[in-house]
Design a protein around this motif. Structure first.
Motif, PDB file in Angstrom:
ATOM      1  N   GLY A  63       0.799  -1.203   0.000  1.00  0.00           N
ATOM      2  CA  GLY A  63       0.000   0.000   0.000  1.00  0.00           C
ATOM      3  C   GLY A  63       0.837   1.261   0.000  1.00  0.00           C
ATOM      4  N   SER A  64       0.141   2.388   0.104  1.00  0.00           N
ATOM      5  CA  SER A  64       0.781   3.693   0.030  1.00  0.00           C
ATOM      6  C   SER A  64       0.285   4.604   1.133  1.00  0.00           C
ATOM      7  CB  SER A  64       0.494   4.368  -1.314  1.00  0.00           C
ATOM      8  OG  SER A  64       1.030   3.631  -2.395  1.00  0.00           O
ATOM      9  N   LEU A  65       1.129   5.525   1.533  1.00  0.00           N
ATOM     10  CA  LEU A  65       0.782   6.604   2.435  1.00  0.00           C
ATOM     11  C   LEU A  65       1.528   7.847   2.005  1.00  0.00           C
ATOM     12  CD1 LEU A  65       0.962   5.011   6.013  1.00  0.00           C
ATOM     13  CD2 LEU A  65      -1.101   5.862   4.890  1.00  0.00           C
ATOM     14  N   ARG A  66       0.945   8.997   2.315  1.00  0.00           N
ATOM     15  CA  ARG A  66       1.606  10.270   2.075  1.00  0.00           C
ATOM     16  C   ARG A  66       1.715  11.021   3.393  1.00  0.00           C
ATOM     17  NH1 ARG A  66       2.782  13.246  -2.444  1.00  0.00           N
ATOM     18  NH2 ARG A  66       2.882  15.530  -2.237  1.00  0.00           N
ATOM     19  N   LEU A  67       2.938  11.238   3.834  1.00  0.00           N
ATOM     20  CA  LEU A  67       3.194  11.970   5.059  1.00  0.00           C
ATOM     21  C   LEU A  67       3.397  13.445   4.749  1.00  0.00           C
ATOM     22  CD1 LEU A  67       5.735   9.597   6.836  1.00  0.00           C
ATOM     23  CD2 LEU A  67       3.228   9.480   6.800  1.00  0.00           C
ATOM     24  N   SER A  68       2.997  14.277   5.689  1.00  0.00           N
ATOM     25  CA  SER A  68       3.202  15.715   5.588  1.00  0.00           C
ATOM     26  C   SER A  68       3.946  16.207   6.812  1.00  0.00           C
ATOM     27  CB  SER A  68       1.865  16.453   5.487  1.00  0.00           C
ATOM     28  OG  SER A  68       1.146  16.075   4.336  1.00  0.00           O
ATOM     29  N   CYS A  69       4.727  17.243   6.628  1.00  0.00           N
ATOM     30  CA  CYS A  69       5.399  17.925   7.725  1.00  0.00           C
ATOM     31  C   CYS A  69       5.181  19.412   7.539  1.00  0.00           C
ATOM     32  CB  CYS A  69       6.887  17.585   7.745  1.00  0.00           C
ATOM     33  SG  CYS A  69       7.846  18.530   8.948  1.00  0.00           S
ATOM     34  N   ALA A  70       4.404  19.998   8.421  1.00  0.00           N
ATOM     35  CA  ALA A  70       4.114  21.426   8.380  1.00  0.00           C
ATOM     36  C   ALA A  70       5.124  22.167   9.238  1.00  0.00           C
ATOM     37  CB  ALA A  70       2.696  21.685   8.878  1.00  0.00           C
ATOM     38  N   ALA A  71       5.768  23.158   8.649  1.00  0.00           N
ATOM     39  CA  ALA A  71       6.856  23.870   9.297  1.00  0.00           C
ATOM     40  C   ALA A  71       6.455  25.299   9.617  1.00  0.00           C
ATOM     41  CB  ALA A  71       8.095  23.875   8.413  1.00  0.00           C
ATOM     42  N   SER A  72       6.990  25.811  10.703  1.00  0.00           N
ATOM     43  CA  SER A  72       6.787  27.206  11.069  1.00  0.00           C
ATOM     44  C   SER A  72       7.964  27.665  11.916  1.00  0.00           C
ATOM     45  CB  SER A  72       5.463  27.407  11.821  1.00  0.00           C
ATOM     46  OG  SER A  72       5.440  26.658  13.021  1.00  0.00           O
ATOM     47  N   ARG A  76       8.233  19.073  -1.756  1.00  0.00           N
ATOM     48  CA  ARG A  76       7.901  20.184  -0.874  1.00  0.00           C
ATOM     49  C   ARG A  76       7.055  21.200  -1.606  1.00  0.00           C
ATOM     50  NH1 ARG A  76      13.331  22.262   1.269  1.00  0.00           N
ATOM     51  NH2 ARG A  76      12.043  23.894   2.247  1.00  0.00           N
ATOM     52  N   ASP A  77       6.276  21.917  -0.834  1.00  0.00           N
ATOM     53  CA  ASP A  77       5.479  23.024  -1.330  1.00  0.00           C
ATOM     54  C   ASP A  77       5.859  24.224  -0.486  1.00  0.00           C
ATOM     55  OD1 ASP A  77       3.609  24.918  -2.069  1.00  0.00           O
ATOM     56  OD2 ASP A  77       1.947  23.510  -2.137  1.00  0.00           O
ATOM     57  N   ASN A  78       6.738  25.050  -1.019  1.00  0.00           N
ATOM     58  CA  ASN A  78       7.231  26.176  -0.230  1.00  0.00           C
ATOM     59  C   ASN A  78       6.150  27.210   0.049  1.00  0.00           C
ATOM     60  OD1 ASN A  78       9.739  25.057   0.020  1.00  0.00           O
ATOM     61  ND2 ASN A  78      10.717  26.340  -1.535  1.00  0.00           N
ATOM     62  N   ALA A  79       5.135  27.277  -0.792  1.00  0.00           N
ATOM     63  CA  ALA A  79       4.028  28.184  -0.534  1.00  0.00           C
ATOM     64  C   ALA A  79       3.201  27.747   0.665  1.00  0.00           C
ATOM     65  CB  ALA A  79       3.137  28.307  -1.767  1.00  0.00           C
ATOM     66  N   LYS A  80       3.237  26.462   0.995  1.00  0.00           N
ATOM     67  CA  LYS A  80       2.498  25.934   2.124  1.00  0.00           C
ATOM     68  C   LYS A  80       3.391  25.588   3.308  1.00  0.00           C
ATOM     69  CE  LYS A  80      -0.843  23.069   1.316  1.00  0.00           C
ATOM     70  NZ  LYS A  80      -2.048  23.888   1.637  1.00  0.00           N
ATOM     71  N   ASN A  81       4.686  25.847   3.194  1.00  0.00           N
ATOM     72  CA  ASN A  81       5.644  25.517   4.257  1.00  0.00           C
ATOM     73  C   ASN A  81       5.518  24.055   4.671  1.00  0.00           C
ATOM     74  OD1 ASN A  81       6.448  28.177   4.169  1.00  0.00           O
ATOM     75  ND2 ASN A  81       5.931  28.648   6.283  1.00  0.00           N
ATOM     76  N   THR A  82       5.437  23.190   3.693  1.00  0.00           N
ATOM     77  CA  THR A  82       5.199  21.777   3.955  1.00  0.00           C
ATOM     78  C   THR A  82       6.121  20.918   3.110  1.00  0.00           C
ATOM     79  OG1 THR A  82       2.876  22.221   4.492  1.00  0.00           O
ATOM     80  CG2 THR A  82       3.473  19.947   4.003  1.00  0.00           C
ATOM     81  N   VAL A  83       6.668  19.888   3.736  1.00  0.00           N
ATOM     82  CA  VAL A  83       7.426  18.869   3.030  1.00  0.00           C
ATOM     83  C   VAL A  83       6.651  17.566   3.125  1.00  0.00           C
ATOM     84  CG1 VAL A  83       8.846  18.310   5.056  1.00  0.00           C
ATOM     85  CG2 VAL A  83       9.691  17.783   2.747  1.00  0.00           C
ATOM     86  N   TYR A  84       6.706  16.765   2.066  1.00  0.00           N
ATOM     87  CA  TYR A  84       5.928  15.545   1.960  1.00  0.00           C
ATOM     88  C   TYR A  84       6.841  14.346   1.761  1.00  0.00           C
ATOM     89  CZ  TYR A  84       2.330  18.985   0.839  1.00  0.00           C
ATOM     90  OH  TYR A  84       1.480  20.070   0.860  1.00  0.00           O
ATOM     91  N   LEU A  85       6.330  13.199   2.130  1.00  0.00           N
ATOM     92  CA  LEU A  85       6.975  11.939   1.804  1.00  0.00           C
ATOM     93  C   LEU A  85       5.914  10.993   1.277  1.00  0.00           C
ATOM     94  CD1 LEU A  85       9.731  10.443   1.897  1.00  0.00           C
ATOM     95  CD2 LEU A  85       8.940   9.425   4.052  1.00  0.00           C
ATOM     96  N   GLN A  86       5.931  10.767  -0.018  1.00  0.00           N
ATOM     97  CA  GLN A  86       5.038   9.803  -0.645  1.00  0.00           C
ATOM     98  C   GLN A  86       5.681   8.430  -0.554  1.00  0.00           C
ATOM     99  OE1 GLN A  86       1.883  10.205  -2.169  1.00  0.00           O
ATOM    100  NE2 GLN A  86       1.963   7.958  -2.115  1.00  0.00           N
TER     101      GLN A  86
END
Length: 116
Positions: free
Chosen positions: A16-25, A72-82
């Protein structure tokens, strides 16, 4: 101050699959590379993936190469791991990390369990 908050973990079957997010501030996200690490029970924390500040360069541990994708989506300050084609050995707490100056900052982690 610097804050990293992981989310998206859960229980998934092998393959299976998962997508992790990391929200930064707390820092200028777009100027720093980001990393994912993981720690399985009774094992040391290990490097999983990294991405440069603009997303132009990535690196992966051999154990996940070809299955995981960091972005990563720098506009959302988020890095992802698919994470695709998950295996039981991928079971771990996954952490994101940023190094700012002499200090590394970690999120609280999110649990990923790969089980039948």
């Amino acid at each position: 101050q610097v804050q990293l908050v992981e989310s998206g973990g859960g229980v998934v079957q092998p393959g299976g699959s998962l997508r992790l997010s990391c929200a930064a501030s707390g820092f200028t996200f777009s100027t720093y590379g980001m990393r994912w690490y993981r720690q399985a029970p009774a094992k040391e924390r290990e490097f999983v993936a990294r991405i440069s500040s603009n997303g132009g360069a990535t690196n992966y541990a051999d154990s996940v190469k070809g299955r995981f994708t960091i972005s990563r989506d720098n506009a959302k300050n988020t890095v992802y791991l698919q994470m695709n084609s998950l295996k039981p050995d991928d079971t771990a707490v996954y952490y994101c990390k940023v190094v700012i100056g002499a200090l590394g900052y970690w999120g609280q982690g999110t649990q990923v369990t790969v089980s039948s």
